[in-house]
Design an enzyme around this catalytic site. Sequence first.
Site, PDB file in Angstrom:
ATOM      1  N   LYS A   1      19.534   4.826   2.409  1.00  0.00           N
ATOM      2  CA  LYS A   1      19.753   3.374   2.260  1.00  0.00           C
ATOM      3  C   LYS A   1      21.109   3.123   1.607  1.00  0.00           C
ATOM      4  O   LYS A   1      21.865   2.245   2.020  1.00  0.00           O
ATOM      5  CB  LYS A   1      18.625   2.753   1.424  1.00  0.00           C
TER       6      LYS A   1
ATOM      7  N   TYR B   1      15.573   9.693   0.976  1.00  0.00           N
ATOM      8  CA  TYR B   1      15.319   8.350   1.526  1.00  0.00           C
ATOM      9  C   TYR B   1      16.246   7.320   0.872  1.00  0.00           C
ATOM     10  O   TYR B   1      16.914   6.533   1.551  1.00  0.00           O
ATOM     11  CB  TYR B   1      13.845   7.946   1.307  1.00  0.00           C
TER      12      TYR B   1
ATOM     13  N   SER C   1      16.911  -1.520   0.232  1.00  0.00           N
ATOM     14  CA  SER C   1      15.791  -1.344  -0.692  1.00  0.00           C
ATOM     15  C   SER C   1      16.284  -1.409  -2.130  1.00  0.00           C
ATOM     16  O   SER C   1      17.420  -1.011  -2.426  1.00  0.00           O
ATOM     17  CB  SER C   1      15.173   0.029  -0.434  1.00  0.00           C
TER      18      SER C   1
HETATM   19  P1  NAD Z   1       7.205   0.920   9.063  1.00  0.00           P
HETATM   20  O1  NAD Z   1       7.205   2.411   9.116  1.00  0.00           O
HETATM   21  O2  NAD Z   1       5.913   0.213   9.142  1.00  0.00           O
HETATM   22  O3  NAD Z   1       8.160   0.350  10.210  1.00  0.00           O
HETATM   23  C1  NAD Z   1       9.296   1.040  10.671  1.00  0.00           C
HETATM   24  C2  NAD Z   1       9.209   1.079  12.198  1.00  0.00           C
HETATM   25  O4  NAD Z   1      10.359   1.730  12.721  1.00  0.00           O
HETATM   26  C3  NAD Z   1       7.980   1.826  12.704  1.00  0.00           C
HETATM   27  O5  NAD Z   1       7.319   1.016  13.651  1.00  0.00           O
HETATM   28  C4  NAD Z   1       8.566   3.089  13.362  1.00  0.00           C
HETATM   29  O6  NAD Z   1       7.782   3.503  14.444  1.00  0.00           O
HETATM   30  C5  NAD Z   1       9.943   2.598  13.759  1.00  0.00           C
HETATM   31  N1  NAD Z   1      10.985   3.636  13.846  1.00  0.00           N
HETATM   32  C6  NAD Z   1      11.356   4.553  12.924  1.00  0.00           C
HETATM   33  N2  NAD Z   1      12.393   5.273  13.346  1.00  0.00           N
HETATM   34  C7  NAD Z   1      12.706   4.804  14.583  1.00  0.00           C
HETATM   35  C8  NAD Z   1      13.702   5.127  15.536  1.00  0.00           C
HETATM   36  N3  NAD Z   1      14.598   6.102  15.320  1.00  0.00           N
HETATM   37  N4  NAD Z   1      13.742   4.422  16.683  1.00  0.00           N
HETATM   38  C9  NAD Z   1      12.845   3.445  16.933  1.00  0.00           C
HETATM   39  N5  NAD Z   1      11.885   3.091  16.068  1.00  0.00           N
HETATM   40  C10 NAD Z   1      11.826   3.758  14.908  1.00  0.00           C
HETATM   41  O7  NAD Z   1       8.002   0.511   7.741  1.00  0.00           O
HETATM   42  P2  NAD Z   1       8.184  -0.919   7.063  1.00  0.00           P
HETATM   43  O8  NAD Z   1       7.452  -0.892   5.772  1.00  0.00           O
HETATM   44  O9  NAD Z   1       7.918  -1.994   8.038  1.00  0.00           O
HETATM   45  O10 NAD Z   1       9.729  -0.834   6.720  1.00  0.00           O
HETATM   46  C11 NAD Z   1      10.717  -1.397   7.560  1.00  0.00           C
HETATM   47  C12 NAD Z   1      12.089  -1.094   6.983  1.00  0.00           C
HETATM   48  O11 NAD Z   1      12.160  -1.626   5.665  1.00  0.00           O
HETATM   49  C13 NAD Z   1      12.391   0.394   6.855  1.00  0.00           C
HETATM   50  O12 NAD Z   1      13.764   0.591   7.156  1.00  0.00           O
HETATM   51  C14 NAD Z   1      12.125   0.683   5.389  1.00  0.00           C
HETATM   52  O13 NAD Z   1      12.879   1.767   4.918  1.00  0.00           O
HETATM   53  C15 NAD Z   1      12.577  -0.622   4.753  1.00  0.00           C
HETATM   54  N6  NAD Z   1      11.927  -0.858   3.431  1.00  0.00           N
HETATM   55  C16 NAD Z   1      10.575  -0.827   3.327  1.00  0.00           C
HETATM   56  C17 NAD Z   1       9.972  -1.031   2.098  1.00  0.00           C
HETATM   57  C18 NAD Z   1       8.475  -0.946   1.936  1.00  0.00           C
HETATM   58  O14 NAD Z   1       8.018  -0.748   0.805  1.00  0.00           O
HETATM   59  N7  NAD Z   1       7.689  -1.099   2.989  1.00  0.00           N
HETATM   60  C19 NAD Z   1      10.772  -1.298   0.974  1.00  0.00           C
HETATM   61  C20 NAD Z   1      12.162  -1.343   1.130  1.00  0.00           C
HETATM   62  C21 NAD Z   1      12.737  -1.121   2.386  1.00  0.00           C
HETATM   63  C1  WQD Z   2       4.234   1.118  -7.479  1.00  0.00           C
HETATM   64  C2  WQD Z   2       3.655   1.438  -8.859  1.00  0.00           C
HETATM   65  C3  WQD Z   2       3.533   3.786  -9.306  1.00  0.00           C
HETATM   66  C4  WQD Z   2       0.563   4.672  -6.193  1.00  0.00           C
HETATM   67  C5  WQD Z   2       8.353   2.731  -3.404  1.00  0.00           C
HETATM   68  C6  WQD Z   2       9.663   3.362  -2.998  1.00  0.00           C
HETATM   69  C7  WQD Z   2      10.718   2.310  -2.823  1.00  0.00           C
HETATM   70  C8  WQD Z   2      10.237   1.191  -1.880  1.00  0.00           C
HETATM   71  C9  WQD Z   2       8.892   0.683  -2.228  1.00  0.00           C
HETATM   72  C10 WQD Z   2      11.063   1.638   0.306  1.00  0.00           C
HETATM   73  C11 WQD Z   2       4.402   2.558  -9.580  1.00  0.00           C
HETATM   74  C12 WQD Z   2       2.141   3.191  -9.245  1.00  0.00           C
HETATM   75  C13 WQD Z   2       1.456   4.037  -7.043  1.00  0.00           C
HETATM   76  C14 WQD Z   2      -0.627   5.220  -6.746  1.00  0.00           C
HETATM   77  C15 WQD Z   2       0.042   4.417  -8.903  1.00  0.00           C
HETATM   78  N1  WQD Z   2      10.132   1.655  -0.533  1.00  0.00           N
HETATM   79  N2  WQD Z   2       1.191   3.915  -8.370  1.00  0.00           N
HETATM   80  N3  WQD Z   2      -0.846   5.062  -8.080  1.00  0.00           N
HETATM   81  O1  WQD Z   2       7.431   3.584  -6.284  1.00  0.00           O
HETATM   82  O2  WQD Z   2       7.909   1.137  -6.827  1.00  0.00           O
HETATM   83  O3  WQD Z   2       8.543   2.053  -4.630  1.00  0.00           O
HETATM   84  O4  WQD Z   2       7.973   1.778  -2.393  1.00  0.00           O
HETATM   85  O5  WQD Z   2      12.224   1.352   0.157  1.00  0.00           O
HETATM   86  O6  WQD Z   2      11.844   2.948  -2.332  1.00  0.00           O
HETATM   87  O7  WQD Z   2      10.059   4.281  -3.991  1.00  0.00           O
HETATM   88  O8  WQD Z   2       6.163   1.705  -5.106  1.00  0.00           O
HETATM   89  O9  WQD Z   2       3.823   1.336  -4.447  1.00  0.00           O
HETATM   90  O10 WQD Z   2       4.659   3.712  -4.687  1.00  0.00           O
HETATM   91  O11 WQD Z   2       4.349   2.320  -6.732  1.00  0.00           O
HETATM   92  O12 WQD Z   2      -0.199   4.308 -10.124  1.00  0.00           O
HETATM   93  O13 WQD Z   2      -1.450   5.822  -6.042  1.00  0.00           O
HETATM   94  O14 WQD Z   2       2.322   1.913  -8.684  1.00  0.00           O
HETATM   95  O15 WQD Z   2       3.607   4.766 -10.306  1.00  0.00           O
HETATM   96  O16 WQD Z   2       4.387   2.248 -10.951  1.00  0.00           O
HETATM   97  P1  WQD Z   2       7.528   2.186  -5.830  1.00  0.00           P
HETATM   98  P2  WQD Z   2       4.698   2.309  -5.146  1.00  0.00           P
END
Ligand code: NAD
Ligand code: WQD
Length: 338
Positions: free
Chosen positions: A153, A149, A124
């Site tokens: 990562k 979190y 991330s």
């Molecule tokens: P999500 O929660 O929709 O998907 C994650 C999946 O993993 C879920 O289906 C959950 O049931 C499963 N899971 C969690 N722990 C588990 C375990 N121990 N064993 C088996 N299954 C398990 O999330 P997502 O948005 O699809 O994110 C996927 C990956 O990408 C995550 O690792 C997340 O941290 C990373 N990521 C997401 C974002 C984002 O903004 N969505 C940003 C950066 C990184």
């Molecule tokens: C985006 C912008 C908020 C909600 C997070 C995690 C990051 C990654 C992605 C996993 C910001 C603003 C948000 C709301 C708002 N996840 N906002 N009202 O914070 O960039 O990243 O998700 O790895 O680790 O920290 O994403 O979508 O929460 O926010 O004004 O109700 O929207 O302040 O500027 P963020 P976000």
Amino acid sequence: MNVLVTGGAGYIGSHTCVELLESGYGVVVIDNLCNSNPKSLDRVRELTGKDFKFYEGDVRDGELLRKIFAENEIGCVIHFAGLKAVGESVAQPWRYYDNNLNSTLVLTKVMEEVGMKNLIFSSSATVYSGDNEMPLRETSKTGSCTNPYGWTKYMTEQILSGMAVADKEWGIVLLRYFNPIGAHISGRIGEDPRGIPNNLMPYITQVAVGRREKLSVFGDDYDTPDGTGVRDYIHVVDLAKGHVAAVKYVAAHSGCEVFNLGTGCGYSVLDMVRTFQEVNEVPVPYQIVDRRPGDLATCYADPAKSAEVLGWKAEKSLADMCRDSWRWQSQNPKGFGE
Ligand code: NAD
Ligand code: WQD
């Protein structure tokens, strides 16, 4: 070649399964459904016309992983499974460290045992330190995370890169996602958060569909063009295609490489609200409230390395992202819970 997709029932995992199947790969999914609904996988089958195996279980269960590797010929693992809610990680740090670190430790131990050492990990942009110049390059400073979190990562990146130094047979790709939004163009799969959404786009779509009254915009006094926070939003289908590119890359390279998956463009919260309203012709009432603790003013990627080395570039526009998010939400007002 079969790809084992951990967390394949989730938001990014389900979209990646579609792109893998459409690119000719076989898929095997393991997911414990702690944050997803198995209907997402039925819809992946429906969209692609292809079947695949789903193992319901935990990635920390080494015996189950051994069974999966014994029953399937796996050529690469994409490890999405993890917990991802920043605020929840502050309230439940042990659960986050246990789930996110032990899943990777158990998975890589079993991969070593079976001699299958190609791994793609969901990292991330949150691993970057808050004091970097924009845009963020893969060489920008990491660490000083602001929540458990983010540390999971960061620590997983350290663990995996150390393993690749020690054993040259590992091929590991760390993908640092920026802000994934949007949904498959069909509107059949998309993001389905449990409870109150933490992230901007699912909050916007739930306001637009009438599930919530108005959006709270967290601060309008940042040093940005309109005072609201600026982020690099990336369409989840572009992101999924980045994983297909990484699967090809890791099949041909050893060592550990890190790539940004972002567009290189920054948009503010008000840009998002405006574009969403315009392209979908639906109102999104909002109010300005205080800043959210831990938020940065601006965060966007330099995606040049992914373009040069992976041959991957995000293609979809902000209008596409807003349109596709709305198609998913309006066709599935309660997500997969319908
Ligand atoms: P999500 O929660 O929709 O998907 C994650 C999946 O993993 C879920 O289906 C959950 O049931 C499963 N899971 C969690 N722990 C588990 C375990 N121990 N064993 C088996 N299954 C398990 O999330 P997502 O948005 O699809 O994110 C996927 C990956 O990408 C995550 O690792 C997340 O941290 C990373 N990521 C997401 C974002 C984002 O903004 N969505 C940003 C950066 C990184
Ligand atoms: C985006 C912008 C908020 C909600 C997070 C995690 C990051 C990654 C992605 C996993 C910001 C603003 C948000 C709301 C708002 N996840 N906002 N009202 O914070 O960039 O990243 O998700 O790895 O680790 O920290 O994403 O979508 O929460 O926010 O004004 O109700 O929207 O302040 O500027 P963020 P976000």
